[in-house]
Design an enzyme around this catalytic site. Structure first.
Site, PDB file in Angstrom:
ATOM      1  N   SER B 152     -28.981  51.020 -39.265  1.00  0.00           N
ATOM      2  CA  SER B 152     -29.400  51.343 -40.629  1.00  0.00           C
ATOM      3  C   SER B 152     -28.249  51.041 -41.600  1.00  0.00           C
ATOM      4  O   SER B 152     -27.699  49.940 -41.567  1.00  0.00           O
ATOM      5  CB  SER B 152     -29.871  52.800 -40.674  1.00  0.00           C
ATOM      6  OG  SER B 152     -30.475  53.116 -41.902  1.00  0.00           O
ATOM      7  N   ARG B 213     -36.037  63.457 -50.270  1.00  0.00           N
ATOM      8  CA  ARG B 213     -35.904  63.245 -48.831  1.00  0.00           C
ATOM      9  C   ARG B 213     -37.266  63.003 -48.180  1.00  0.00           C
ATOM     10  O   ARG B 213     -37.422  62.121 -47.337  1.00  0.00           O
ATOM     11  CB  ARG B 213     -35.223  64.455 -48.190  1.00  0.00           C
ATOM     12  CG  ARG B 213     -35.123  64.402 -46.688  1.00  0.00           C
ATOM     13  CD  ARG B 213     -34.253  63.259 -46.208  1.00  0.00           C
ATOM     14  NE  ARG B 213     -34.052  63.303 -44.764  1.00  0.00           N
ATOM     15  CZ  ARG B 213     -33.331  62.424 -44.084  1.00  0.00           C
ATOM     16  NH1 ARG B 213     -32.735  61.426 -44.713  1.00  0.00           N
ATOM     17  NH2 ARG B 213     -33.201  62.516 -42.787  1.00  0.00           N
ATOM     18  N   ASP B 294     -40.678  48.377 -38.788  1.00  0.00           N
ATOM     19  CA  ASP B 294     -39.745  48.963 -39.763  1.00  0.00           C
ATOM     20  C   ASP B 294     -40.269  48.714 -41.172  1.00  0.00           C
ATOM     21  O   ASP B 294     -40.424  47.570 -41.590  1.00  0.00           O
ATOM     22  CB  ASP B 294     -38.358  48.338 -39.577  1.00  0.00           C
ATOM     23  CG  ASP B 294     -37.271  49.083 -40.342  1.00  0.00           C
ATOM     24  OD1 ASP B 294     -37.566  49.679 -41.399  1.00  0.00           O
ATOM     25  OD2 ASP B 294     -36.117  49.066 -39.876  1.00  0.00           O
ATOM     26  N   HIS B 324     -38.348  52.350 -38.535  1.00  0.00           N
ATOM     27  CA  HIS B 324     -36.911  52.321 -38.828  1.00  0.00           C
ATOM     28  C   HIS B 324     -36.119  53.286 -37.942  1.00  0.00           C
ATOM     29  O   HIS B 324     -34.934  53.066 -37.693  1.00  0.00           O
ATOM     30  CB  HIS B 324     -36.671  52.647 -40.300  1.00  0.00           C
ATOM     31  CG  HIS B 324     -35.249  52.451 -40.730  1.00  0.00           C
ATOM     32  ND1 HIS B 324     -34.676  51.205 -40.853  1.00  0.00           N
ATOM     33  CD2 HIS B 324     -34.265  53.340 -41.029  1.00  0.00           C
ATOM     34  CE1 HIS B 324     -33.404  51.330 -41.225  1.00  0.00           C
ATOM     35  NE2 HIS B 324     -33.127  52.618 -41.339  1.00  0.00           N
ATOM     36  N   ASP B 325     -36.753  54.351 -37.518  1.00  0.00           N
ATOM     37  CA  ASP B 325     -36.057  55.337 -36.685  1.00  0.00           C
ATOM     38  C   ASP B 325     -35.974  54.944 -35.208  1.00  0.00           C
ATOM     39  O   ASP B 325     -35.513  55.746 -34.388  1.00  0.00           O
ATOM     40  CB  ASP B 325     -36.757  56.706 -36.785  1.00  0.00           C
ATOM     41  CG  ASP B 325     -36.265  57.506 -37.992  1.00  0.00           C
ATOM     42  OD1 ASP B 325     -35.322  57.046 -38.672  1.00  0.00           O
ATOM     43  OD2 ASP B 325     -36.815  58.588 -38.249  1.00  0.00           O
TER      44      ASP B 325
END
Lengths: 348, 348
Positions: B152, B213, B294, B324-325
């Protein structure tokens, strides 16, 4: 309001093809248009029995077959300009004399969404909008629609109209709207509503609404369009960076705030996420339009919908840089689909 | 801090394959670990010359080849637990004795990002982070890294490290991070920062940070995962609808707020959007990992990066529900890629 039915084409669909608009409407076609606001008592799906007002506009000649036209949550009853209401409408490219939705052949009816004026602060199901349209048709003495053409939220409502009032509908055209909202897109809309709520509790409500709108529009276009428009380098100072897209946000936010109140935004955004139609409850002939690049209505959901419909249906897949906004921007392709669909509904 | 170099494997890479950890570190391997904070003067790309502090942690035996490991903006110097610092690190699955990044063979060094403590309220370029790491290496007497493994934001910084300090790097492993930020994802992060700014000006800063967030994490997973976790029907009352994803938002928001201050969030989020590396400036051997799902680092950007690199490179494409994780969740596949990459860098 000047009303000149004499300048209008005949109402028999079979004869419409023969009409010469230059004879019918010598220079500028002067078609009747009218507006009204109807008080209704509605048994709402979640909010119970409510007294509501439905603001509507219709243009086209008395007796012509009626086509309901509904757009996204920020669309309204003024679909296209007319002699009587000359400001541009939100779907000027498709609706008017000799356009795809031809007001020489059809009457075009549209409403302001329930909740759009901010006076209805309750959960509004898309089904409630469909029922409001049906009740309005009763009031206007319209037994049956030749077609219902909806895009985005308007398509969602159209699916309900087809499921709940099948006897009143000849054909449904549903563009970029599905039987459900995708959970990830619901998540994004939850954030949008929470931004507004944050601003409302803290006093920055105009700024918050502009921000929520900016977040919403990110999904309205394709990633490729962002690439083309906003890929330039940011302006960076020691303490502050400004990205190209911020000019866009700062332009669209205030415009939206000027015409949308927070309650209306919250309730119509929520309404999108309440969408829940069983595809197998729809037996009306249907045209679906899926846009490959649509980031808020994944085309996979429209495939699922198409598979589940009980009636005859056609799925039109298009590709567009404009993603979810294709119905507003891809004028010739959307126009061709509408023309074909209405020709079929006229012939049915 | 107890330090037991005698329990450590030899430092000669050629001999590492022969080490039997059960001999080297009889039961629980007790590997040295240390932490520090270094004052540095840094010529920052946008913010000029600044005095900064770099907090670091290193585990593994003195003299072992050093691997820098850096994660996303919310990661930190504590990558994995050790005897000395026993709380779990953020990449526990990959870093430790006999794990893919094997602390029996390598020293693992990581920093807290510049800006993570909120004390640096200025534009922080990812290049600044790379330069801070290089300056820290000087301080620690480390001439050259065996490898830099970044995921990332850590991958973005790694690309700068490779471009700016090629003589100090054996191999770069860059997972889910590219040479630029995609303009549409920048747009989403601009909104996140504006939410925080809205909250800050209005007094609801904790709530605003939690909301920012929540918006960020929507992109961290794939749409399929949202489908699986959050597709259940909402709870709808007349005046209020609550969607399943809101439980998730309400759980993650406060956790994040407890460990991130608004300034840190604003500056590190902005830093991601300042990413700008010319791929052709990188000649170090590189492994890139692209995740098809992603949503914040489109794999197309990693293809462009891979095409542009000047050195030997390998592009690993994986598919993952976690989008993405994936670097945190696809333990075996990411582990295999890391193991292979570090074996190559050890052999080089």
């Amino acid at each position: 309001m000047s009303f000149s039915p004499a300048s209008c084409p005949a109402h028999d669909p079979a004869s419409l093809a023969a009409i010469d608009p230059s004879t019918c409407c010598p220079t500028t076609p002067v078609l009747p248009a009218t507006r009204g606001v109807r008080d209704l008592t509605l048994a709402m799906r979640h909010a119970g029995i409510r007294r509501v007002q439905v603001a509507w506009e219709m243009q086209g000649c008395a007796g012509s077959p009626v086509v309901v036209v509904q757009g996204g949550i920020s669309a309204h009853r003024h679909v296209a300009s007319s002699e009587h209401f000359s400001e541009p409408g939100w779907w000027q490219a498709q609706v008017g004399p000799q356009r795809a939705i031809d007001t020489l052949r059809h009457r075009v009816l549209a409403i302001d969404w329930l909740g759009a004026d901010g006076s209805l602060d309750a959960c509004i199901d898309p089904a409630d909008q469909a029922d409001a349209i049906a009740a309005l048709l009763d009031h206007l003495g319209i037994a049956r629609l030749r077609a219902y053409v909806g895009a985005s939220y308007g398509a969602m409502v159209g699916l309900h109209f087809a499921a709940r009032h099948p006897a009143r509908l000849g054909r449904l055209v549903a563009i970029s709207g599905a039987h459900r909202s995708h959970p990830q897109v619901t998540a994004l809309r939850v954030i949008q509503r929470r931004i507004v709520a944050l601003g409302r509790s803290e006093g920055g409500v105009r700024e918050a609404l502009a921000l929520a709108r900016a977040l919403a529009v990110i999904g309205y276009r394709s990633d490729r369009e962002f690439e083309q428009r906003f890929a330039a380098a940011p302006q960076v100072e020691p303490a502050q960076a400004r990205f190209v897209v911020e000019d866009y946000f700062d332009a669209i936010g205030p415009k939206f705030v000027a015409r949308f109140c927070p309650t209306a935004y919250l309730r119509l955004s929520e309404s999108i996420d309440l969408q829940d139609v069983d595809p197998s409850s729809i037996s009306v002939a249907t045209d679906l339009v899926a846009v490959r690049e649509d980031q808020i209505v994944p085309e996979a959901d429209l495939f699922t919908l198409a598979e589940g419909l009980r009636g005859r249906s056609r799925l039109h897949r298009i590709e567009s840089l404009y993603g979810h906004d294709a119905f507003l921007k891809e004028e010739s392709r959307i126009g061709a689909i509408l023309t074909e669909a209405l020709t079929r509904s006229d012939a049915a």
